[in-house]
Design a protein around this motif. Structure first.
Motif, PDB file in Angstrom:
ATOM      1  N   THR A  16       0.960  -1.311  -0.019  1.00 50.26           N
ATOM      2  CA  THR A  16      -0.071   0.084  -0.011  1.00 50.26           C
ATOM      3  C   THR A  16       0.757   1.502   0.144  1.00 50.26           C
ATOM      4  O   THR A  16       1.965   1.103   0.221  1.00 50.26           O
ATOM      5  N   GLY A  17       0.155   2.259  -0.111  1.00 52.42           N
ATOM      6  CA  GLY A  17       0.719   3.773   0.136  1.00 52.42           C
ATOM      7  C   GLY A  17       1.917   3.892  -0.698  1.00 52.42           C
ATOM      8  O   GLY A  17       2.163   3.658  -1.950  1.00 52.42           O
ATOM      9  N   ILE A  18       3.131   4.681  -0.024  1.00 54.56           N
ATOM     10  CA  ILE A  18       4.335   5.142  -0.537  1.00 54.56           C
ATOM     11  C   ILE A  18       5.165   3.913  -1.354  1.00 54.56           C
ATOM     12  O   ILE A  18       5.564   3.930  -2.421  1.00 54.56           O
ATOM     13  N   ALA A  21       3.257   2.701  -4.626  1.00 54.90           N
ATOM     14  CA  ALA A  21       3.755   3.650  -5.480  1.00 54.90           C
ATOM     15  C   ALA A  21       4.934   3.676  -6.004  1.00 54.90           C
ATOM     16  O   ALA A  21       5.257   3.970  -7.275  1.00 54.90           O
ATOM     17  N   SER A  90      10.411   0.975   2.821  1.00 55.42           N
ATOM     18  CA  SER A  90       9.168   1.710   2.712  1.00 55.42           C
ATOM     19  C   SER A  90       8.326   1.225   3.950  1.00 55.42           C
ATOM     20  O   SER A  90       7.170   1.876   4.213  1.00 55.42           O
ATOM     21  N   THR A 192      -2.022   8.305   2.874  1.00 54.95           N
ATOM     22  CA  THR A 192      -1.983   6.959   2.767  1.00 54.95           C
ATOM     23  C   THR A 192      -2.499   5.989   3.938  1.00 54.95           C
ATOM     24  O   THR A 192      -3.099   6.756   4.828  1.00 54.95           O
ATOM     25  N   GLN A 212       0.072  12.885  -2.492  1.00 56.29           N
ATOM     26  CA  GLN A 212      -0.286  11.597  -2.859  1.00 56.29           C
ATOM     27  C   GLN A 212       0.596  10.293  -2.981  1.00 56.29           C
ATOM     28  O   GLN A 212       1.786  10.939  -3.351  1.00 56.29           O
ATOM     29  N   ALA A 213       0.251   9.454  -2.773  1.00 53.80           N
ATOM     30  CA  ALA A 213       1.376   8.064  -2.778  1.00 53.80           C
ATOM     31  C   ALA A 213       1.906   8.309  -4.130  1.00 53.80           C
ATOM     32  O   ALA A 213       3.246   8.190  -4.068  1.00 53.80           O
TER      33      ALA A 213
END
Length: 254
Positions: A16-18, A21, A90, A192, A212-213
């Motif tokens: 998920t999230g960073i 991405a 991350s 996120t 945003q991510a």
């Protein structure tokens, strides 16, 4: 031809999230991306999306807080690929009960184990091969709270994210002679999943104003595409509408 063709990138917290991405951005640049995270089903979905966009991907479920599991995961990755060119650390978390007046001893230790120790375990797992190749890039995700102390994030998160900045600096001090470079990315508020663990979750409107991510994914790709002779030591990036500076009500001392 992608700018990262032939490269192998291992991304933790990739579900998920960073992390997600960053994995998607590196895959789009041509890297073979190894996805790690605690939830295999979530990683499988990310992998499907990357493949659907023409990317190359592997899935390696992992809890970075388990040092023995990190060693075994790294062995499997090197067994399949023989090299890891980019490590993106991350994986990270925070707690709803995060301040001195309500954080538990177990909660504090858990944040340290994931945010700091887990990052160290993954770095140690890739350094020997990177030294042997005289090349390698390590990207560590810290936080605005790793550069500027804030009440909002609490002592465990603040301490670990500050430590991530120092850990990254130590890598560059010691390993630059081996062709290894490290970058610490310090994002301000980003929309996120970690926002769900805030004592007071931000509003939908405020989430829309945050980083945003994908903004962080682009940042990770930028660092990865720099030539080996250039080390981007640190990036501090924040939303233009910076609620930490402006003083949003849900961030205030309670």
């Amino acid at each position: 031809m992608g700018t990262l063709d032939g490269k192998v990138a291992w991304v933790t917290g990739a579900g998920t999230g960073i992390g997600r991405a960053g994995a998607e951005a590196l895959a789009a640049a041509g890297a073979t991306v190894v996805l790690s995270g605690r939830r295999a089903a979530v990683l499988d979905q990310v992998a499907e999306d990357i493949v659907a966009h023409g990317g190359a991907v592997e899935v390696e479920p992992l809890d970075v807080a388990d040092k023995e599991a990190v060693i075994k995961a790294a062995d499997r990755i090197y067994g399949r690929n023989r090299h890891v060119d980019i490590l993106v650390n991350s994986a990270g978390l925070n707690l709803p009960k995060r301040h001195f007046n309500d954080v538990s001893l177990e909660g504090f230790e858990h944040v340290v184990q994931v945010n700091l120790n887990g990052m160290f375990y993954c770095i140690q797992a890739v350094l020997p091969a990177m030294r042997a190749h005289k090349d390698g890039l390590i990207i560590n995700i810290s936080s605005w709270a790793g550069r500027y102390d804030t009440y909002m994030t609490g002592p465990a998160y603040n301490a670990t994210k500050h430590a991530v900045v120092s850990l990254t600096n130590s890598l560059n001090i010691e390993e630059c002679v081996n062709g290894i470079r490290a970058c610490c990315i310090c994002p301000g508020e980003a929309a996120t999943e970690i926002m769900k663990n805030r004592p007071v979750p931000p509003s939908k409107e405020d989430l829309g104003r945050m980083l945003q991510a994908d903004d962080l994914g682009r940042t990770i790709r930028f660092v990865a595409e720099m030539p080996p002779h250039a080390c981007v030591n640190e990036i501090v990036i924040s939303p233009t509408w910076n609620r930490i500076i402006l003083g949003a009500s849900d961030l205030a001392r309670r």
